[in-house]
Design an enzyme around this catalytic site. Structure first.
Site, PDB file in Angstrom:
ATOM      1  N   GLY A 247       0.773  -1.283   0.043  1.00 49.27           N
ATOM      2  CA  GLY A 247      -0.082  -0.210   0.195  1.00 49.27           C
ATOM      3  C   GLY A 247       0.753   1.268  -0.082  1.00 49.27           C
ATOM      4  O   GLY A 247       0.501   2.155  -0.730  1.00 49.27           O
ATOM      5  N   GLU A 368      -1.217   5.224   6.337  1.00 47.97           N
ATOM      6  CA  GLU A 368      -0.278   3.963   6.193  1.00 47.97           C
ATOM      7  C   GLU A 368       1.198   4.551   6.523  1.00 47.97           C
ATOM      8  O   GLU A 368       2.145   4.537   5.932  1.00 47.97           O
ATOM      9  CB  GLU A 368      -0.299   3.710   4.541  1.00 47.97           C
ATOM     10  CG  GLU A 368      -1.589   3.375   3.988  1.00 47.97           C
ATOM     11  CD  GLU A 368      -1.510   2.477   2.882  1.00 47.97           C
ATOM     12  OE1 GLU A 368      -0.452   1.779   2.537  1.00 47.97           O
ATOM     13  OE2 GLU A 368      -2.719   2.379   2.098  1.00 47.97           O
TER      14      GLU A 368
HETATM   15  N1  CAA Z   1       6.698  -7.465   6.617  1.00 48.21           N
HETATM   16  C1  CAA Z   1       6.576  -8.653   7.268  1.00 48.21           C
HETATM   17  N2  CAA Z   1       6.718  -8.806   8.808  1.00 48.21           N
HETATM   18  C2  CAA Z   1       6.920  -7.679   9.280  1.00 48.21           C
HETATM   19  C3  CAA Z   1       7.012  -6.408   8.718  1.00 48.21           C
HETATM   20  C4  CAA Z   1       6.953  -6.413   7.265  1.00 48.21           C
HETATM   21  N3  CAA Z   1       6.977  -5.275   6.601  1.00 48.21           N
HETATM   22  N4  CAA Z   1       7.417  -5.442   9.606  1.00 48.21           N
HETATM   23  C5  CAA Z   1       7.373  -6.212  10.523  1.00 48.21           C
HETATM   24  N5  CAA Z   1       7.184  -7.271  10.545  1.00 48.21           N
HETATM   25  C6  CAA Z   1       7.299  -8.526  11.524  1.00 48.21           C
HETATM   26  C7  CAA Z   1       8.694  -8.370  12.342  1.00 48.21           C
HETATM   27  O1  CAA Z   1       9.308  -9.210  11.824  1.00 48.21           O
HETATM   28  C8  CAA Z   1       8.295  -8.807  13.666  1.00 48.21           C
HETATM   29  O2  CAA Z   1       8.123 -10.423  13.547  1.00 48.21           O
HETATM   30  P1  CAA Z   1       9.278 -11.066  14.271  1.00 48.21           P
HETATM   31  O3  CAA Z   1       8.937 -10.739  16.017  1.00 48.21           O
HETATM   32  O4  CAA Z   1       8.433 -12.617  14.286  1.00 48.21           O
HETATM   33  O5  CAA Z   1      10.428 -11.059  13.701  1.00 48.21           O
HETATM   34  C9  CAA Z   1       6.789  -8.434  13.872  1.00 48.21           C
HETATM   35  O6  CAA Z   1       6.107  -8.259  12.500  1.00 48.21           O
HETATM   36  C10 CAA Z   1       6.715  -7.116  14.818  1.00 48.21           C
HETATM   37  O7  CAA Z   1       7.422  -6.148  14.033  1.00 48.21           O
HETATM   38  P2  CAA Z   1       7.817  -4.884  14.676  1.00 48.21           P
HETATM   39  O8  CAA Z   1       8.599  -5.265  16.093  1.00 48.21           O
HETATM   40  O9  CAA Z   1       8.590  -4.151  13.766  1.00 48.21           O
HETATM   41  O10 CAA Z   1       6.545  -4.215  15.078  1.00 48.21           O
HETATM   42  P3  CAA Z   1       6.448  -2.788  15.719  1.00 48.21           P
HETATM   43  O11 CAA Z   1       5.371  -2.908  16.791  1.00 48.21           O
HETATM   44  O12 CAA Z   1       7.809  -2.128  16.341  1.00 48.21           O
HETATM   45  O13 CAA Z   1       5.804  -1.737  14.682  1.00 48.21           O
HETATM   46  C11 CAA Z   1       5.137  -0.017  13.757  1.00 48.21           C
HETATM   47  C12 CAA Z   1       5.872  -0.675  14.856  1.00 48.21           C
HETATM   48  C13 CAA Z   1       6.252   0.182  12.895  1.00 48.21           C
HETATM   49  C14 CAA Z   1       5.026   1.552  14.211  1.00 48.21           C
HETATM   50  C15 CAA Z   1       3.934  -0.240  13.066  1.00 48.21           C
HETATM   51  O14 CAA Z   1       3.038  -0.374  14.306  1.00 48.21           O
HETATM   52  C16 CAA Z   1       3.521   0.488  12.097  1.00 48.21           C
HETATM   53  O15 CAA Z   1       3.756   0.460  11.122  1.00 48.21           O
HETATM   54  N6  CAA Z   1       2.206   1.524  12.291  1.00 48.21           N
HETATM   55  C17 CAA Z   1       1.606   2.169  11.476  1.00 48.21           C
HETATM   56  C18 CAA Z   1       0.439   1.337  10.994  1.00 48.21           C
HETATM   57  C19 CAA Z   1      -0.182   1.804   9.827  1.00 48.21           C
HETATM   58  O16 CAA Z   1       0.478   2.438   8.880  1.00 48.21           O
HETATM   59  N7  CAA Z   1      -1.411   1.863   9.726  1.00 48.21           N
HETATM   60  C20 CAA Z   1      -2.279   2.374   8.883  1.00 48.21           C
HETATM   61  C21 CAA Z   1      -3.375   1.209   8.213  1.00 48.21           C
HETATM   62  S1  CAA Z   1      -4.285   1.739   6.770  1.00 48.21           S
HETATM   63  C22 CAA Z   1      -5.734   1.401   7.141  1.00 48.21           C
HETATM   64  O17 CAA Z   1      -5.892   0.477   8.043  1.00 48.21           O
HETATM   65  C23 CAA Z   1      -6.925   2.249   6.418  1.00 48.21           C
HETATM   66  C24 CAA Z   1      -7.039   1.916   4.983  1.00 48.21           C
HETATM   67  O18 CAA Z   1      -7.970   2.092   4.420  1.00 48.21           O
HETATM   68  C25 CAA Z   1      -6.122   1.041   4.175  1.00 48.21           C
END
Ligand code: CAA
Length: 402
Positions: A247, A368
């Site tokens: 996305g 996002e």
């Molecule tokens: N692909 C695959 N796996 C992933 C990944 C990715 N890009 N990123 C993280 N992971 C995995 C990690 O490897 C980890 O797994 P393991 O522990 O087994 O290695 C697990 O996921 C947890 O990852 P993190 O420790 O990185 O997680 P975090 O809590 O530190 O993440 C954050 C924090 C980056 C802030 C995350 O919460 C984030 O990106 N937040 C923003 C969310 C967002 O963008 N929301 C918008 C959604 S849009 C919507 O819903 C509306 C619509 O209309 C589209």
């Protein structure tokens, strides 16, 4: 080898989308935007062009084009209006490519094929009223009961909420892990609008992307067949982050198109409008703003193209895609603000498109991954606090289709 040329297929797609959006949508967009109206008639037209399955392999009903093509289509669509690009972001980026990567063969046959053909419209639902950036703060639950999961909760700010047929929903399947905020308790589910207990509504207070549909979903004891679990139980957070990698890529390419739209509108106006006896393009401070738009356009385009190339190669691109999304969206905000400034009082009126660009650009600086989340992520990569670990399923590399 580094090759900065687009292929003939890319150019043809670029031209096709440009002509279609310029002919079918551009003349009406001011009215649609003013009336806060999403025109559902646009969807079959996009399907007819193959856009709703642009990077989905032909064996699953798609156009079989590469991931750069998804970026090209996103850029051209947002050049005309952000609401068009949002359709690609949620339907193709967040939903179809996630299903392609994490879905079972049966799920792909049942859901991906009609989606890629544009017969069914799909979206993605992670965000909730009380959890956006803090993705592990969501409250929706999907508890297993026999051969079903029972889904309860509410999703908010969902693009195409009132239009979609299918939704990829993220919810807690392990309530103990939910209390501990352990992401391995989250799972992903494919939910159909027709499932009992599913309802949706449109948000009417939104002040940007007004020709787009954005809303909320409510799940009241929705029974989901166990076969609609996407990936394995506990993989929901990874699937959500994976979906966002796709996305965010479309958002980056789209914001790049918005910068170009700001640049072109500003150049046109600067050659037309006269002050102090000369056209305003002669004024150095106007030149500075236009030059900045060009620099931003060219550099953000390179950033999203690099992400698309990495996707084609089957290489992990979370870091590069996040950078592209962050840079392109903040640059689009600057470009839109400057475009309004160049237009002076006229920029403050809906007579010109730049006011709409200004309202539209802000959403992508927030959704996002906010500007702040991406800032922190990029710093964390450099500081060694964050690394991209391999996942069980990766986006399939592009293979030319016969
Ligand atoms: N692909 C695959 N796996 C992933 C990944 C990715 N890009 N990123 C993280 N992971 C995995 C990690 O490897 C980890 O797994 P393991 O522990 O087994 O290695 C697990 O996921 C947890 O990852 P993190 O420790 O990185 O997680 P975090 O809590 O530190 O993440 C954050 C924090 C980056 C802030 C995350 O919460 C984030 O990106 N937040 C923003 C969310 C967002 O963008 N929301 C918008 C959604 S849009 C919507 O819903 C509306 C619509 O209309 C589209």
């Amino acid at each position: 080898m580094i090759d900065f040329d687009l292929s003939d297929e890319h150019r043809l797609l670029e031209q096709t989308v440009k002509e279609w959006a310029g002919r079918e949508v551009a003349p009406r967009i001011k009215t649609l935007d003013r009336e806060h109206r999403f025109d559902k008639g646009i969807l079959p037209q996009m399907a007819g062009l193959g856009l709703l399955g642009v990077s989905v392999p032909t064996e699953y009903g798609g156009a079989g084009m590469d991931y750069v093509s998804l970026g090209i289509a996103s850029e051209e669509l947002e050049y005309v209006d952000t609401s068009l690009r949002v359709i690609l972001s949620v339907h193709v980026g967040l939903n179809c490519l996630s299903l392609l990567t994490w879905g079972t063969e049966a799920q792909k046959r049942q859901y991906l094929v009609p989606q890629a053909k544009g017969e069914k419209i799909a979206t993605f639902a992670l965000t909730e009223p009380s959890a956006g950036s803090d993705a592990r703060g969501i409250k929706s639950t999907a508890v297993k009961q026999g051969d079903r999961y029972v889904l309860n909760g509410e999703k908010m700010w969902i693009s195409l909420a009132d239009v979609c047929d299918h939704v990829l929903v993220i919810a807690w399947s392990d309530l103990e892990k939910m209390r501990a905020r352990d992401t391995s308790g989250l799972s992903a589910f494919f939910v159909e609008r027709s499932f009992k207990g599913f309802s949706s509504g449109t948000l009417t207070e939104k002040w940007g992307i007004l020709a787009g549909n954005t809303g909320y979903l409510t799940f009241d004891n929705v029974e989901i067949p166990a076969g609609n679990l996407v990936g394995r139980e506990g993989e929901g957070f990874k699937i959500a982050m994976f979906a966002l990698d796709q996305g965010r890529y479309t958002v980056a390419a789209g914001a790049t198109g918005l910068i170009r739209a700001c640049r072109d509108a500003s150049v046109k106006y600067a050659l037309d409008r006269h002050t102090f006896g000369v056209e305003i393009g002669q004024h150095q401070l106007v030149k500075e703003m236009i030059a900045r738009m060009e620099a931003d356009y060219q550099s953000t385009r390179l950033l999203w193209l690099r992400s698309g190339w990495l996707k084609n190669e089957g290489r992990r691109n979370t870091r590069e895609t996040g950078l592209a999304k962050w840079m392109a969206t903040i640059a689009s905000e600057r470009a839109a603000g400057d475009a309004v400034q160049i237009h002076g009082a006229n920029g403050y009126s809906d007579e010109y498109p730049v006011g709409r660009f200004y309202r539209n650009c802000k959403g992508a600086v927030i959704y996002e991954g906010t500007r702040e989340i991406h800032t922190i992520m990029q710093a964390d990569y450099l500081l060694g606090y964050r690394t991209d670990r391999p996942t069980r399923c990766e986006l399939p590399p592009y293979r030319p289709q016969s």
